[in-house]
Design an enzyme around this catalytic site. Structure first.
Site, PDB file in Angstrom:
ATOM      1  N   MET A 119     -12.342   3.880  -1.814  1.00 24.91           N
ATOM      2  CA  MET A 119     -13.080   4.211  -0.583  1.00 24.91           C
ATOM      3  C   MET A 119     -13.740   5.558  -0.829  1.00 24.91           C
ATOM      4  O   MET A 119     -13.319   6.594  -0.306  1.00 24.91           O
ATOM      5  CB  MET A 119     -12.094   4.268   0.593  1.00 24.91           C
ATOM      6  CG  MET A 119     -11.601   2.894   1.015  1.00 24.91           C
ATOM      7  SD  MET A 119     -10.072   2.987   1.979  1.00 24.91           S
ATOM      8  CE  MET A 119      -8.888   3.075   0.647  1.00 24.91           C
ATOM      9  N   MET A 139     -11.671  -5.851   5.316  1.00 25.62           N
ATOM     10  CA  MET A 139     -10.886  -4.840   6.032  1.00 25.62           C
ATOM     11  C   MET A 139     -10.603  -5.340   7.453  1.00 25.62           C
ATOM     12  O   MET A 139     -11.473  -5.890   8.122  1.00 25.62           O
ATOM     13  CB  MET A 139     -11.655  -3.517   6.098  1.00 25.62           C
ATOM     14  CG  MET A 139     -11.846  -2.813   4.764  1.00 25.62           C
ATOM     15  SD  MET A 139     -10.310  -2.432   3.895  1.00 25.62           S
ATOM     16  CE  MET A 139      -9.465  -1.344   5.047  1.00 25.62           C
ATOM     17  N   MET A 199      -9.263   7.724  -1.525  1.00 23.25           N
ATOM     18  CA  MET A 199     -10.198   8.225  -0.499  1.00 23.25           C
ATOM     19  C   MET A 199     -10.696   9.607  -0.892  1.00 23.25           C
ATOM     20  O   MET A 199      -9.930  10.418  -1.410  1.00 23.25           O
ATOM     21  CB  MET A 199      -9.493   8.308   0.850  1.00 23.25           C
ATOM     22  CG  MET A 199      -8.840   7.010   1.278  1.00 23.25           C
ATOM     23  SD  MET A 199      -8.159   7.145   2.941  1.00 23.25           S
ATOM     24  CE  MET A 199      -7.261   5.579   3.048  1.00 23.25           C
ATOM     25  N   GLY A 255      -9.627   4.463   6.081  1.00 22.24           N
ATOM     26  CA  GLY A 255      -9.426   5.903   6.251  1.00 22.24           C
ATOM     27  C   GLY A 255      -7.971   6.292   6.452  1.00 22.24           C
ATOM     28  O   GLY A 255      -7.525   7.296   5.926  1.00 22.24           O
ATOM     29  N   PHE A 256      -7.261   5.472   7.210  1.00 22.56           N
ATOM     30  CA  PHE A 256      -5.884   5.847   7.528  1.00 22.56           C
ATOM     31  C   PHE A 256      -4.970   4.628   7.562  1.00 22.56           C
ATOM     32  O   PHE A 256      -5.397   3.534   7.941  1.00 22.56           O
ATOM     33  CB  PHE A 256      -5.835   6.560   8.891  1.00 22.56           C
ATOM     34  CG  PHE A 256      -6.651   7.819   8.909  1.00 22.56           C
ATOM     35  CD1 PHE A 256      -6.109   9.024   8.469  1.00 22.56           C
ATOM     36  CD2 PHE A 256      -7.982   7.795   9.315  1.00 22.56           C
ATOM     37  CE1 PHE A 256      -6.880  10.187   8.443  1.00 22.56           C
ATOM     38  CE2 PHE A 256      -8.764   8.944   9.292  1.00 22.56           C
ATOM     39  CZ  PHE A 256      -8.211  10.151   8.858  1.00 22.56           C
ATOM     40  N   GLY A 257      -3.706   4.861   7.196  1.00 26.37           N
ATOM     41  CA  GLY A 257      -2.705   3.812   7.339  1.00 26.37           C
ATOM     42  C   GLY A 257      -2.205   3.806   8.777  1.00 26.37           C
ATOM     43  O   GLY A 257      -2.522   4.706   9.562  1.00 26.37           O
ATOM     44  N   GLY A 258      -1.463   2.779   9.120  1.00 29.41           N
ATOM     45  CA  GLY A 258      -0.808   2.740  10.424  1.00 29.41           C
ATOM     46  C   GLY A 258      -1.713   2.460  11.618  1.00 29.41           C
ATOM     47  O   GLY A 258      -1.328   2.689  12.765  1.00 29.41           O
ATOM     48  N   HIS A 318      -0.877  -1.573  -4.044  1.00 29.51           N
ATOM     49  CA  HIS A 318      -2.218  -1.244  -3.553  1.00 29.51           C
ATOM     50  C   HIS A 318      -2.371   0.279  -3.493  1.00 29.51           C
ATOM     51  O   HIS A 318      -1.592   0.964  -2.840  1.00 29.51           O
ATOM     52  CB  HIS A 318      -2.376  -1.870  -2.163  1.00 29.51           C
ATOM     53  CG  HIS A 318      -3.734  -1.748  -1.558  1.00 29.51           C
ATOM     54  ND1 HIS A 318      -4.759  -2.623  -1.841  1.00 29.51           N
ATOM     55  CD2 HIS A 318      -4.233  -0.866  -0.656  1.00 29.51           C
ATOM     56  CE1 HIS A 318      -5.830  -2.293  -1.126  1.00 29.51           C
ATOM     57  NE2 HIS A 318      -5.538  -1.222  -0.405  1.00 29.51           N
ATOM     58  N   SER A 366       0.830  -1.214   0.000  1.00 32.66           N
ATOM     59  CA  SER A 366       0.000   0.000   0.000  1.00 32.66           C
ATOM     60  C   SER A 366       0.859   1.257   0.000  1.00 32.66           C
ATOM     61  O   SER A 366       1.583   1.534   0.961  1.00 32.66           O
ATOM     62  CB  SER A 366      -0.925   0.021   1.219  1.00 32.66           C
ATOM     63  OG  SER A 366      -1.464   1.319   1.368  1.00 32.66           O
ATOM     64  N   HIS A 406      -8.098   0.346  -4.583  1.00 31.91           N
ATOM     65  CA  HIS A 406      -9.094   0.195  -3.518  1.00 31.91           C
ATOM     66  C   HIS A 406      -9.883   1.497  -3.394  1.00 31.91           C
ATOM     67  O   HIS A 406      -9.374   2.491  -2.886  1.00 31.91           O
ATOM     68  CB  HIS A 406      -8.336  -0.154  -2.219  1.00 31.91           C
ATOM     69  CG  HIS A 406      -9.195  -0.290  -1.013  1.00 31.91           C
ATOM     70  ND1 HIS A 406      -8.681  -0.344   0.271  1.00 31.91           N
ATOM     71  CD2 HIS A 406     -10.541  -0.406  -0.874  1.00 31.91           C
ATOM     72  CE1 HIS A 406      -9.663  -0.470   1.135  1.00 31.91           C
ATOM     73  NE2 HIS A 406     -10.802  -0.507   0.478  1.00 31.91           N
ATOM     74  N   ASP A 449      -4.753   3.280  -2.423  1.00 36.42           N
ATOM     75  CA  ASP A 449      -5.906   3.639  -1.593  1.00 36.42           C
ATOM     76  C   ASP A 449      -6.484   4.968  -2.046  1.00 36.42           C
ATOM     77  O   ASP A 449      -5.866   6.011  -1.901  1.00 36.42           O
ATOM     78  CB  ASP A 449      -5.463   3.742  -0.124  1.00 36.42           C
ATOM     79  CG  ASP A 449      -5.243   2.372   0.488  1.00 36.42           C
ATOM     80  OD1 ASP A 449      -6.161   1.540   0.396  1.00 36.42           O
ATOM     81  OD2 ASP A 449      -4.153   2.140   1.046  1.00 36.42           O
ATOM     82  N   ASP A 457      -6.688  -6.168   4.785  1.00 35.10           N
ATOM     83  CA  ASP A 457      -6.080  -4.834   4.659  1.00 35.10           C
ATOM     84  C   ASP A 457      -6.186  -4.060   5.963  1.00 35.10           C
ATOM     85  O   ASP A 457      -7.284  -3.749   6.419  1.00 35.10           O
ATOM     86  CB  ASP A 457      -6.827  -4.095   3.531  1.00 35.10           C
ATOM     87  CG  ASP A 457      -6.284  -2.721   3.238  1.00 35.10           C
ATOM     88  OD1 ASP A 457      -5.245  -2.338   3.807  1.00 35.10           O
ATOM     89  OD2 ASP A 457      -6.910  -2.014   2.410  1.00 35.10           O
TER      90      ASP A 457
HETATM   91  C1  DX5 Z   1      -6.830   1.871   5.131  1.00 35.87           C
HETATM   92  C2  DX5 Z   1      -6.234   1.440   3.810  1.00 35.87           C
HETATM   93  C3  DX5 Z   1      -5.082   0.492   3.925  1.00 35.87           C
HETATM   94  C4  DX5 Z   1      -3.884   1.032   4.638  1.00 35.87           C
HETATM   95  C5  DX5 Z   1      -3.036  -0.094   5.139  1.00 35.87           C
HETATM   96  O1  DX5 Z   1      -7.939   2.648   4.887  1.00 35.87           O
HETATM   97  O2  DX5 Z   1      -7.216   0.813   3.016  1.00 35.87           O
HETATM   98  O3  DX5 Z   1      -4.718   0.011   2.652  1.00 35.87           O
HETATM   99  O4  DX5 Z   1      -3.102   1.858   3.828  1.00 35.87           O
HETATM  100  O5  DX5 Z   1      -1.987   0.488   5.810  1.00 35.87           O
HETATM  101  P1  DX5 Z   1      -1.208  -0.255   6.983  1.00 35.87           P
HETATM  102  O6  DX5 Z   1      -0.592  -1.471   6.406  1.00 35.87           O
HETATM  103  O7  DX5 Z   1      -0.225   0.779   7.386  1.00 35.87           O
HETATM  104  O8  DX5 Z   1      -2.215  -0.560   8.054  1.00 35.87           O
HETATM  105 ZN    ZN Z   2      -6.582  -0.314   1.188  1.00 36.90          ZN
END
Ligand code: DX5
Ligand code: ZN
Length: 231
Positions: free
Chosen positions: A72, A152, A41, A157-160, A37, A12, A70, A39, A190
């Site tokens: 969203m 999911m 948004m 919404g957010f990574g990490g 991947h 991602s 992906h 994302d 994910d």
């Molecule tokens: C969340 C995203 C994910 C996210 C995964 O909304 O769909 O793809 O980037 O990031 P990590 O691996 O950092 O949780």
């Molecule tokens: Zn994603």
């Protein structure tokens, strides 16, 4: 372990350096990432804004692996064509944004354009909702028409974010549905996944693991991808 013996990694780019996307994507590919991947948004379906078709088009010029997009977003149907034109190889629509019938329609349209279609469910999707949606889409669009089901493991919404353990139940339920129906779709997971928890999630039936932070922020990206794949 589910239908597929090999676990694939979809890296991602949300956790990549957007100023150096080309070199970061090359680093991930060289480390063994099987897909990239992306994302997308829109600030409506999820409380964050990321990137659109323009960036996908730029990435497509140098990426050597498939682009896994992906979505969203709200009004998903309005953005399918631009992402196909930009070079998406897999397009994932959200059940929570499109509903059952519209998801089926949009996925049918994606497939007709020769692109792989996938459907995503949030971590709090009920087992019955997942089964009902998959059953409807497969009845409407045909057996093996779904390329991938994205479950999911965090709220989008957010990574990490931290992995939600209860979401593993959805993987188990989807895996038994896949077995029972002898379907070929991949199960993608994910959010919050890395070397420490990838194994349990693969054993539950997931075969494509999305990882952002665990790949792009790893001290050793080669070791990280290898560990997530379990090889
Ligand atoms: C969340 C995203 C994910 C996210 C995964 O909304 O769909 O793809 O980037 O990031 P990590 O691996 O950092 O949780
Ligand atoms: Zn994603």
């Amino acid at each position: 372990m589910g239908r597929y013996n090999e676990t694939l990694v979809s890296a991602s780019i949300l956790a990549a350096d957007f100023g150096n996307l080309e070199s970061d994507i090359k680093r991930a590919e060289d480390a063994g990432a099987d897909m990239i991947h992306v994302d997308v948004m829109d600030g409506h379906f999820v409380p964050n804004i990321t990137i659109g078709p323009g960036v996908v088009e730029s990435i497509k010029k140098f990426a050597r692996v498939p682009l896994d997009v992906h979505l969203m977003i709200e009004n998903t149907e309005n953005f399918i064509e631009p992402f196909i034109e930009a070079g998406a190889d897999i397009i994932t629509v959200h059940y929570e944004s499109c509903g059952i019938e519209n998801s089926a329609r949009i996925m049918e349209h994606i497939i007709k354009q020769g692109i792989k279609a996938a459907i995503a469910f949030n971590p709090n999707a009920k087992h019955s909702e997942i089964i009902e949606a998959l059953d409807y889409i497969l009845t409407k669009n045909g057996e093996n028409s779904i390329y991938m089901v994205l479950l999911m493991t965090v709220f989008p919404g957010f990574g990490g974010q931290g992995f939600i353990p209860e979401s593993l139940e959805n993987v188990i339920v989807t895996e038994s549905f896949r077995e029972e129906r002898n379907e070929t779709f991949h199960i993608q997971v994910d959010g919050g996944i890395g070397p420490d928890n990838a194994r349990d999630i693969s054993e539950a039936g997931a075969d494509i693991i999305v990882a952002g932070t665990a790949v792009f922020r790893a001290l050793n990206i080669v070791e990280a991808v290898k560990a997530i794949k379990g090889s």
